[in-house]
Design a protein around this motif. Sequence first.
Motif, short mmCIF file in Angstrom:
data_model
loop_
_atom_site.label_atom_id
_atom_site.label_comp_id
_atom_site.label_asym_id
_atom_site.label_seq_id
_atom_site.Cartn_x
_atom_site.Cartn_y
_atom_site.Cartn_z
N GLN A 125 0.83 -1.20 0.00
CA GLN A 125 0.00 0.00 0.00
C GLN A 125 0.87 1.26 0.00
O GLN A 125 2.08 1.19 0.25
CB GLN A 125 -0.91 0.01 1.23
N LEU A 144 -13.74 -1.85 -3.09
CA LEU A 144 -12.53 -2.64 -2.86
C LEU A 144 -12.75 -4.10 -3.21
O LEU A 144 -11.86 -4.75 -3.76
CB LEU A 144 -12.10 -2.49 -1.39
N SER A 173 -9.60 -8.68 3.18
CA SER A 173 -8.88 -7.45 2.89
C SER A 173 -7.64 -7.73 2.05
O SER A 173 -7.39 -7.06 1.04
CB SER A 173 -8.47 -6.76 4.20
N LEU A 177 -7.05 -6.66 -1.86
CA LEU A 177 -5.90 -5.82 -2.19
C LEU A 177 -5.11 -6.42 -3.34
O LEU A 177 -4.73 -5.73 -4.31
CB LEU A 177 -5.03 -5.65 -0.95
N LEU A 274 -3.14 1.82 -3.44
CA LEU A 274 -4.24 1.63 -2.50
C LEU A 274 -3.75 1.90 -1.09
O LEU A 274 -2.56 1.76 -0.78
CB LEU A 274 -4.80 0.20 -2.56
N LEU A 276 -5.57 0.97 2.74
CA LEU A 276 -6.72 0.48 3.50
C LEU A 276 -6.85 1.26 4.80
O LEU A 276 -5.86 1.59 5.44
CB LEU A 276 -6.57 -1.01 3.80
N ALA A 288 -11.26 2.45 2.13
CA ALA A 288 -10.03 2.34 1.35
C ALA A 288 -9.92 3.51 0.38
O ALA A 288 -10.93 4.09 -0.05
CB ALA A 288 -9.99 1.03 0.58
#
Length: 409
Positions: A125, A144, A173, A177, A274, A276, A288
Amino acid sequence: MNTSASNLIDQPWIPVAWVKGQSGPPEVGLRDLFVHARDIRTLLVPEAPAHSALLRLLYALTARITALDEAGPGSWGDRREQVREQGLPQRSIDLPHGRKAGIEGYFGQWSHRFDLFDGDRPWLQDPRLPDQCDRNNTAGVHKLVMSRAVGNNHSWFEHWSHDNPVPLDLSQSALALLTWHYWGDPGGLSRRAVGQVRSHYAKASPLRAALSYHPQCDNLLLTLLAGLTPPDGGVSRHTDLCPWEREDLPDPLKPMPEPQGPCSRLTACSQHALCLIPAPDGEHTADAYITWAYDAERIRPEDDYLIWDITKDGKTSPRLARSSRSLWRDIDALLLKQLDDAHPVQPKVMDHAFDVSEYLRVRALGFEQDASQAANHQYVDSVTPVLLSRVEEDAPSSERPVRQLRELG
């Protein structure tokens, strides 16, 4: 040792199935996955694009743990065969220039970079996004998760309410991702301001709309070893970096760094950034940011797990995922080497997979999508029967009947 609730090394998040006669938890963390790789039959990821993305991540980690991320010393094939016989090394192994291999060595060295909600360097991220994007215009958890409906789109599996979004657990999650990094939408996302550049347009992810082919064996250890491709002689683990191994975050105003070897091709070619937003419990994702990663021309690197079709003008393009197209149509492209410039180029991984297991299956994982628009249609997940070994190398006359079999079918 990082043991936070969002640490992907030790917290369970990868769904697995165990080989017959073995038992274990339904989900494991990265450490347990590699420790018990011989006892795990397969991954149990229901979404095909997440499954393919996770396999690419695990290939890169397998190469690091086994030191098969470089061509030497000695024969790369012989070293892989040794791992096949002895299993993945668990103890820490010292490598030149302070690098470490082995399960304990690698995860011990990089444990601080595998926390999904770390405040400084969250895994895969960009922590700069909350300051560079509009905090009042986040993506939300429905955006997401690609299987959830966003806006006026149709629901896929369940009905979701934007008034009452359901937070994502650790597994959901991490897999969401990964899916965005490999299969994410092009077009308008969160507006990001970097220097004088203010834009909300992102380019398509590297596997967008493609169909990815992965060797599959009787247990996860063999599957991961069969999925490795040998690095070129000039590849160095000090320049062929995964995103979590980089000292600094990438400059979004420069082009994406060119991959320097298998590990960077597998993990560092995303066109999306990205970040989160954790829920108060530190275990779930509540929101997100999703936006562009590079304000430069998209680079689509070589990929060892795609069939590359030859267009009329001589250019190559990956074979696209089509839910209405049966996998048997690709059998000759998976089994037979390219005959001439007009025939498709088989996935490079197939050149080396049969050295691990003489008889193996091929799993096709893809996402039928619009390559240039944010339109997702259907997952593609199909497995061949056990393929014949490379008989055409010993019996060239087998090439014609294999190709004719597909054509008649």
